[in-house]
Design an enzyme around this catalytic site. Structure first.
Site, short mmCIF file in Angstrom:
data_model
loop_
_atom_site.label_atom_id
_atom_site.label_comp_id
_atom_site.label_asym_id
_atom_site.label_seq_id
_atom_site.Cartn_x
_atom_site.Cartn_y
_atom_site.Cartn_z
N LYS A 1 0.87 -1.19 0.00
CA LYS A 1 0.00 0.00 0.00
C LYS A 1 0.89 1.23 0.00
CE LYS A 1 -4.43 1.05 0.19
NZ LYS A 1 -5.59 0.25 -0.24
N ASP B 1 -7.05 4.38 -4.49
CA ASP B 1 -7.68 4.26 -3.16
C ASP B 1 -8.29 5.64 -2.91
OD1 ASP B 1 -7.83 2.29 -0.70
OD2 ASP B 1 -7.37 4.23 0.18
P1 NDP Z 1 -12.95 8.04 -2.89
O1 NDP Z 1 -11.85 9.00 -2.71
O2 NDP Z 1 -13.52 7.85 -4.25
O3 NDP Z 1 -14.16 8.38 -1.92
C1 NDP Z 1 -13.97 8.43 -0.56
C2 NDP Z 1 -15.29 8.79 0.09
O4 NDP Z 1 -15.17 8.61 1.50
C3 NDP Z 1 -15.65 10.25 -0.11
O5 NDP Z 1 -17.04 10.39 -0.12
C4 NDP Z 1 -15.03 10.91 1.11
O6 NDP Z 1 -15.61 12.15 1.47
C5 NDP Z 1 -15.29 9.88 2.17
N1 NDP Z 1 -14.26 10.00 3.20
C6 NDP Z 1 -12.91 9.89 3.03
N2 NDP Z 1 -12.27 10.11 4.18
C7 NDP Z 1 -13.22 10.37 5.08
C8 NDP Z 1 -13.17 10.68 6.45
N3 NDP Z 1 -12.01 10.77 7.11
N4 NDP Z 1 -14.37 10.86 7.09
C9 NDP Z 1 -15.54 10.77 6.40
N5 NDP Z 1 -15.64 10.49 5.10
C10 NDP Z 1 -14.49 10.29 4.45
O7 NDP Z 1 -12.39 6.66 -2.31
P2 NDP Z 1 -12.93 5.18 -2.55
O8 NDP Z 1 -14.40 5.18 -2.75
O9 NDP Z 1 -12.06 4.54 -3.54
O10 NDP Z 1 -12.58 4.49 -1.13
C11 NDP Z 1 -13.53 4.39 -0.08
C12 NDP Z 1 -13.09 3.30 0.88
O11 NDP Z 1 -13.03 2.05 0.17
C13 NDP Z 1 -11.70 3.47 1.49
O12 NDP Z 1 -11.70 2.94 2.80
C14 NDP Z 1 -10.82 2.60 0.60
O13 NDP Z 1 -9.65 2.19 1.27
C15 NDP Z 1 -11.76 1.45 0.34
N6 NDP Z 1 -11.48 0.63 -0.83
C16 NDP Z 1 -11.35 1.17 -2.06
C17 NDP Z 1 -11.13 0.37 -3.15
C18 NDP Z 1 -11.06 0.91 -4.53
O14 NDP Z 1 -10.93 0.11 -5.47
N7 NDP Z 1 -11.18 2.20 -4.76
C19 NDP Z 1 -10.95 -1.09 -3.01
C20 NDP Z 1 -11.17 -1.57 -1.67
C21 NDP Z 1 -11.41 -0.73 -0.63
P3 NDP Z 1 -14.82 13.51 1.16
O15 NDP Z 1 -15.00 13.77 -0.28
O16 NDP Z 1 -15.47 14.52 2.03
O17 NDP Z 1 -13.41 13.28 1.56
O1 2IT Z 2 -7.99 -1.43 -0.71
C1 2IT Z 2 -7.93 -1.91 -1.85
O2 2IT Z 2 -8.07 -3.13 -2.05
C2 2IT Z 2 -7.71 -1.00 -2.98
N1 2IT Z 2 -7.63 0.20 -2.76
C3 2IT Z 2 -7.55 -1.54 -4.37
C4 2IT Z 2 -6.15 -2.04 -4.60
C5 2IT Z 2 -5.83 -2.44 -6.01
O3 2IT Z 2 -4.65 -2.78 -6.21
O4 2IT Z 2 -6.68 -2.45 -6.89
#
Ligand code: NDP
Ligand code: 2IT
Length: 448
Positions: free
Chosen positions: A129, A169
């Protein structure tokens, strides 16, 4: 819950001493160790091979300066990280988080969890990561590009399609991956699958954008089915409004549920008619606006300041898709009191240990992040396969494989939980099943 196994309890003390000031990392290790107690009892050979000691220590930690110049000509400095945690079953693989809260402990907890998640996907990927405390919010495209180019100027020395393959992420989406890929290609003079989540015109996979949210719903549907339920007719609350939340909303709706709430770090919207997802996509993916703008178009919906209040909305199923520790004990109790019977995690570690205790105490179904959100990295693995064979698969092909992988992941969690005496505890099942594959590989490869 305290550790009863003396070996693991002593090792956890060492981990705590060695990683002071990193509470999220300690939290992640503690949860895994509690789940692994029956494994430590049954498998003295893994203790003898030093697998537990080795798996909690990253193979390599890279921390670097990321200088860039903002639109006013002022030099700005951020800190970059890449934690190459474990390569026993494949090249390091995992996303890059760009958020002001990023520090070593966040990246280490995410990298540690990625080891087990990637193992569960059935694909050959190790755990890693990275990220930075850079905040893309409010920055111009030019500023984001200059940051990404500077970040990659150092990162490119450490990654490669057979070494370490980063992805998105929080804060890292298609725009950022594009800028990073361009810089890697320029510096190395190589067009390779070194990043996943790329644009569709330069090696990205169809369905990668949708994969985490869709995969979360496929996993959750399997868990519901195994317990005589389904998404059909259920009221769902989803936190966040980013990549994962948007495509979880889409798939849950397709599966017959009504999603009534979404949030961002400022507040949440409640729309009892069901979320208008086209509007959310326009606001978040195109205009990069705040979720509160939703009520300008839908005045019948309600916006409330403060993000944790979202868990007071009555629902059948909760899908936390924002960030770590967003559901605490109190929020979990409120969910249970309001009749929520299933929590399935799109975000990484969104439930505090106390919240998880509440789920189990109330016999709620609990889909743990490592399993439930593994669809994103699984399709990243499929993007790597397509890049290796220089082919592009159809959306239906990738989506079909994703569905099968999520079914397999649920089956592994379910079976491991049964085999180790904790039936229905999919958290323990995910930790055990994910661990065992990596542990066998580490043992077979000797003390490295
Ligand atoms: P994005 O940046 O697209 O969206 C993040 C969302 O979460 C936004 O709405 C953001 O609001 C909110 N957020 C972030 N930080 C905080 C905080 N401290 N408190 C409240 N709300 C918060 O990210 P993703 O959708 O990609 O990721 C969301 C979650 O999913 C994370 O935990 C990530 O690690 C996990 N994840 C993502 C994957 C991926 O493929 N993208 C895969 C597996 C897990 P704001 O705009 O106000 O910051
Ligand atoms: O938390 C996760 O699994 C991710 N942000 C996606 C990682 C990836 O390599 O696609």
């Amino acid at each position: 819950m305290a550790l009863k196994n003396k070996y693991l309890a002593d090792l956890l003390e060492t981990v705590k001493k060695r990683n002071q000031g990193e509470p999220e990392f300690i939290q992640a290790v503690t949860e895994v160790f509690i789940s692994l107690e029956p494994v430590a009892e049954k498998r003295p050979d893994l203790i003898e091979a030093g697998v537990f000691e080795r798996i909690v220590e990253p193979e390599r930690q890279i921390i670097f300066r990321v200088p860039w110049v903002d639109d006013n000509g002022v030099t700005r400095v951020n800190r970059g990280f890449r934690i190459e945690f474990n390569s026993a079953i494949g090249p390091y693989k995992g996303g890059l988080r760009l958020h002001p809260s990023v520090y070593l402990g966040i990246i280490k907890f995410l990298g540690f969890e990625q080891i087990f998640k990637n193992s569960l996907t059935t694909l050959p990927m190790g755990g890693g990561k990275g990220g930075s405390d850079f905040d893309p919010k409010g920055k111009s495209d030019g500023e984001v590009m200059r940051f990404c180019q500077s970040f990659m100027t150092e990162l490119c020395k450490h990654i490669g399609p057979n070494t370490d393959v980063p992805a998105g992420d929080i804060g890292t989406g298609g725009r950022e991956i594009g800028y990073m890929f361009g810089q890697y290609k320029r510096l190395r003079n190589e067009f390779t699958g070194v990043l996943t989540g790329k644009g569709l015109t330069f090696g990205g996979s169809l369905a990668r954008t949708e994969a985490t949210g869709y995969g979360l719903c496929y996993y959750t549907e399997e868990m519901l089915k195994a317990n005589g339920k389904s998404f059909k007719g259920q009221t769902v609350v989803i936190s966040g409004s980013g990549n994962v939340a948007i495509y979880a909303t889409q798939k849950a709706t397709e599966l017959g549920a009504k999603v009534v709430a979404l949030s961002d770090s400022n507040g949440y919207i409640y729309d009892e008619n069901g979320i208008d997802l086209d509007l959310v996509k326009q606001l978040k993916e195109v205009e990069r606006k705040r979720i509160k703008e939703y009520v300008n178009v839908h005045p019948e919906a309600k916006y409330t300041e403060g993000c944790s209040g979202i868990w007071t909305i009555p629902c059948d199923i909760a899908l936390p898709c924002a960030t770590q520790n967003e559901i605490d004990e109190q929020s979990a109790k409120t969910l249970a009191k309001n009749g929520c019977y299933a929590v399935s995690e799109g975000a990484n570690m969104p439930s505090t240990p106390e919240a998880i205790d509440v789920y189990f105490a109330n016999n709620m179904l609990y889909g743990p992040a490592k399993a439930a959100n593994a669809g994103g990295v699984a399709v990243s693995g499929l993007e790597m396969s397509q890049n290796s064979e220089r082919l592009a698969w159809t959306f239906e092909d990738v989506d079909g494989r994703l569905k099968n992988i999520m079914k397999e992941i649920f089956k592994s969690c379910d079976e491991a939980a049964k085999e180790y005496g904790c039936e229905g505890n999919y958290m323990a099942g995910a930790n055990i099943a994910g661990f065992l594959k990596v542990a066998e590989a580490m043992k077979a490869q000797g003390c490295v």
